[in-house]
Write an enzyme that holds these catalytic residues in place. Structure first.
Site, mmCIF file in Angstrom:
data_model
loop_
_atom_site.group_PDB
_atom_site.id
_atom_site.type_symbol
_atom_site.label_atom_id
_atom_site.label_comp_id
_atom_site.label_asym_id
_atom_site.label_seq_id
_atom_site.Cartn_x
_atom_site.Cartn_y
_atom_site.Cartn_z
ATOM 1 N N CYS A 299 0.755 -1.084 -0.129
ATOM 2 C CA CYS A 299 -0.038 0.172 -0.186
ATOM 3 C C CYS A 299 0.852 1.251 0.084
ATOM 4 C CB CYS A 299 -0.935 0.110 1.065
ATOM 5 S SG CYS A 299 -1.880 -1.498 1.296
ATOM 6 N N TRP B 26 -3.767 -1.449 -1.222
ATOM 7 C CA TRP B 26 -3.911 -2.686 -2.176
ATOM 8 C C TRP B 26 -4.440 -3.734 -0.946
ATOM 9 C CZ3 TRP B 26 -3.354 -4.518 -6.742
ATOM 10 C CH2 TRP B 26 -3.226 -5.751 -7.175
ATOM 11 N N HIS C 103 11.848 -35.453 -32.430
ATOM 12 C CA HIS C 103 10.335 -35.722 -33.148
ATOM 13 C C HIS C 103 10.077 -34.470 -33.919
ATOM 14 C CE1 HIS C 103 9.746 -39.371 -30.797
ATOM 15 N NE2 HIS C 103 10.251 -38.835 -29.791
ATOM 16 N N LYS D 255 -2.535 -6.056 -19.382
ATOM 17 C CA LYS D 255 -2.047 -6.678 -18.132
ATOM 18 C C LYS D 255 -3.304 -7.552 -17.763
ATOM 19 C CE LYS D 255 0.365 -7.317 -14.489
ATOM 20 N NZ LYS D 255 1.450 -8.121 -14.741
ATOM 21 N N GLU E 271 7.843 -20.831 -19.453
ATOM 22 C CA GLU E 271 7.656 -19.429 -18.809
ATOM 23 C C GLU E 271 8.849 -18.549 -19.538
ATOM 24 O OE1 GLU E 271 6.461 -15.938 -16.942
ATOM 25 O OE2 GLU E 271 5.541 -17.585 -17.651
ATOM 26 N N ARG F 267 1.126 1.522 -5.951
ATOM 27 C CA ARG F 267 1.325 0.651 -4.839
ATOM 28 C C ARG F 267 0.024 -0.009 -4.571
ATOM 29 N NH1 ARG F 267 6.121 0.320 -2.203
ATOM 30 N NH2 ARG F 267 4.971 -0.313 -0.398
ATOM 31 N N ASN G 72 0.800 -0.693 6.154
ATOM 32 C CA ASN G 72 1.297 -1.472 5.002
ATOM 33 C C ASN G 72 1.766 -2.554 5.616
ATOM 34 O OD1 ASN G 72 2.199 -2.481 2.390
ATOM 35 N ND2 ASN G 72 4.095 -1.081 2.462
ATOM 36 N N GLY G 73 1.222 -3.848 5.232
ATOM 37 C CA GLY G 73 1.736 -4.957 5.394
ATOM 38 C C GLY G 73 0.693 -5.849 5.950
ATOM 39 N N GLU H 70 7.173 -12.049 -25.147
ATOM 40 C CA GLU H 70 6.272 -10.782 -25.113
ATOM 41 C C GLU H 70 6.837 -9.359 -24.946
ATOM 42 O OE1 GLU H 70 3.752 -11.439 -21.547
ATOM 43 O OE2 GLU H 70 5.426 -12.136 -20.431
ATOM 44 N N LYS I 236 8.291 -15.060 -21.717
ATOM 45 C CA LYS I 236 8.932 -13.960 -21.469
ATOM 46 C C LYS I 236 9.519 -13.169 -22.591
ATOM 47 C CE LYS I 236 7.154 -13.036 -17.826
ATOM 48 N NZ LYS I 236 6.017 -13.616 -18.249
#
Length: 609
Positions: free
Chosen positions: A2, A74, A505, A604, A482, A27, A100-101, A489, A486
């Site tokens: 946050c 957040w 193959h 996103k 993955e 944040r 925050n936490g 994209e 990356k």
């Protein structure tokens, strides 16, 4: 994750607080609020939604006062709502806090306070701190804060107001950032430098365990025992745009570097205090309940799908439950065979992905139990699922997911360990070894991030290639997928990942002289076979970059370059091996001049089918 701001001085606080919060909205943007001393009382104004909603609410009635705190949220405990928005206060509004936490032991503290007659208005863990201040206040604000800090467990940045002592703000931190900006006749508090850079470049960077008493003319710092701490002034030399990214060139790089903290936060409260077991009491699963589960479906899109592929290995090998992994956009169109003896795990960073949400609804329609793994409290997927496990990665701004992926992985592994212990399929000593290994991963990643020069060189050498291939076996294959995503994209290099045994193959037809091949070789049980596959591409004159474990003295004989990652248990190496792949993609994109944070044609969160 946050955003926190604070002001004390001779000017009106509200304009600074709102401006500072706008600089920190990256944040968190679930809700926003401010608290300001106004005519002898603390006035709190807050509402759900982005900061603009709060600004509109206050447009004709802005609080007036020269001392105040603000927060952009957040959500971690309690869905986004007006009442869960910060700041939080005790019942009579004499003590106000922004946080925050995560307060790990808030339920125990809350229950004790309720027994004493305290009434809570929110679902958050943060509100308990305001009530603790009221319960323990003895006329000395600073000493009361110290008492409260001795009671709470977890990670936090905390800023406090006390109606009885309106000429000061007190703040402290543990594992979450906090900065104090130094002015003339005024001082500032913020989670991050972007909020204060327009006002001052002279700052104190708070360290864990430090408590600062801030007035308009002074900042006094001490530890919890009252020992004074002398702080050095840190002069900020970043521009405002760089400050928003914490000094990093791009949000993606910032988020890569935030992974140690994101992983720690996601493990917080889920590893027992003795460090020996995984605790998912939030799910309250029992052996009897899981005896009826004969299959798990993991459903996701993109990067989350790759995390799900590793989840399959984890659940099958540690918990001995059959697992199917599905791309969400295909799941409901194949008429999956699901019933009440199935558990469907839905994975989504945003919790709003349209295809994934539709798959969740289909699984529920067919009678399956459902579990969401998501980063966003109160999101659609979190609300629709029977149960939810949150990753605590914080907001991820870059389109290319990094810290969301690794926090999803660690949740998958912790869940598999947890179920393995419930079902007694995982030996106690193996579970203990894995938990101990999990605790070491954030520091191992931190070490990796301190040694990236070699990756920059490779990206410069091969960043202008038209094609790249990724190879791996077993868990390495899922990580290779993955890594290739990356690279595709953000650098727009045509990158493909293959299970290394599939080379002969058909894929070998694509291997030509000079093409870069990134080969993962971190799994000891398939190591010799992976080396054999590496030799196959070397025989076709590919340039091979290997990802291998520290202490592997032989792999250099078979490849052109080696990137070493810390040695760890086979189930933990995916968390480490993906780091160099993220960074290779990032620096390749820089080499090619690509817009790293906003790659072409992508968004996103995909909220259309």
């Amino acid at each position: 994750m946050c955003g926190i701001v604070g002001y004390i001085g001779e000017k009106q606080a509200a304009p600074f607080l709102l401006d500072g919060m706008s600089k920190l909205e990256y944040r968190g943007y679930d809700s926003a609020g401010i608290a300001i001393f106004e005519r002898g009382k603390i006035r709190i104004e807050k509402c759900v939604g982005r900061l603009d909603a709060l600004k509109q609410k206050l447009a004709s009635n802005l609080p007036e006062g020269t001392v105040g705190i603000g927060h952009t949220r957040w959500a971690t405990h309690g869905r986004p709502s007006d009442r869960n928005a910060h700041p939080h206060a005790n019942s009579n509004g004499d003590f106000v806090v922004v946080h925050n936490g995560i307060i790990e032991n808030y339920l125990v503290l809350k229950e004790a306070l309720v027994e004493k007659g305290h009434q809570f208005l929110s679902e958050t863990d943060s509100e308990v701190v305001a009530h603790l201040l009221e319960e323990n206040y003895d006329g000395d604000f600073e000493e009361t804060v110290k008492k409260v800090l001795r009671m709470i467990e977890g990670s936090y940045s905390l800023v406090f107001l006390c109606a009885q002592e309106p000429n000061k703000i007190i703040c402290t931190k543990k594992d979450n950032p906090l900065v104090i900006g130094l002015g003339q006749g005024e001082n500032f508090i913020a989670s991050d430098i972007p909020a204060i850079i327009a006002k001052t470049r002279r700052t104190y960077i708070m360290n864990d365990g430090e408590i600062a008493t801030v007035t308009k003319d002074s900042v006094w710092v001490q530890d919890i025992n009252g020992t004074p701490i002398s702080k050095k002034v840190f002069e900020v030399n970043w521009n405002a745009e760089a400050a928003e990214k914490g000094g990093f060139e791009h949000f993606m790089l910032k988020e890569i570097y935030e992974q140690p903290k994101a992983l720690r936060d996601t493990m917080t409260g889920r590893v027992t205090k003795d460090g020996k077991r995984i605790d998912f009491s939030e799910l309250n699963w029992t052996a009897e309940e899981f005896a009826d589960i004969n299959k798990i479906f993991i459903v996701a899109c993109g990067t989350s799908y790759h995390a799900g592929m590793l989840g399959k290995y984890y659940f099958e090998q540690l918990a001995r439950v059959p697992v199917e992994v599905d791309i969400a956009s295909e799941f409901r169109y194949r008429s999956p065979i699901i019933d009440s003896n199935c558990l469907t795990i839905i994975v989504s960073q945003s919790g709003e992905t349209s295809d994934t949400l539709a798959a969740l609804k289909e699984a529920r329609r067919l009678g399956s139990r459902t579990l969401a793994i998501t980063n966003v409290v109160g999101s659609s997927i979190a609300r629709e699922a029977d149960q939810v496990v949150y990753t605590y990665a914080g907001p991820e701004i870059a389109v290319a997911s990094t810290k969301a992926y690794t926090t999803q992985l660690i949740v998958m592994l912790m869940l598999a360990i947890y179920v393995g212990e419930i079902k007694a399929t995982l030996p106690e000593e193996k579970a203990l070894s894995l938990v101990q290994g999990l605790k070491a991963v954030p520091e191992q990643i931190h070490t990796l991030l301190e040694n990236i020069e070699q990756l920059k060189v490779f990206a410069t050498q091969y960043g202008n290639s038209q094609d790249a291939f990724y190879l791996g076996r077993s868990l390495d294959y899922a990580v290779a997928l993955e890594g290739a995503l990356k690279m595709k994209e953000i650098s727009y290099i045509h990158a493909e990942a293959y299970a290394a045994g599939e080379l002969k193959h058909g894929t070998l037809a694509l291997i030509v002289e000079g093409v870069p091949v990134i080969a993962l070789a971190t799994q000891d049980d398939v190591y010799d076979k992976t080396i054999s596959n590496i030799q196959e591409v070397k025989a076709r004159d590919a340039v091979v970059i290997a990802i291998a474990l520290e202490g592997d003295d032989s792999i250099g004989k078979y490849v052109d370059h080696v990137i070493f990652v810390p040695r760890a248990d086979k189930y933990l190496t995916p968390l480490l091996a993906v780091l160099p792949l993220q960074l290779l993609a990032y620096y390749a994109a820089l080499t090619r001049g690509c817009d790293v944070d906003k790659p072409r044609n992508l968004a996103k969160s995909v909220t259309v089918e």
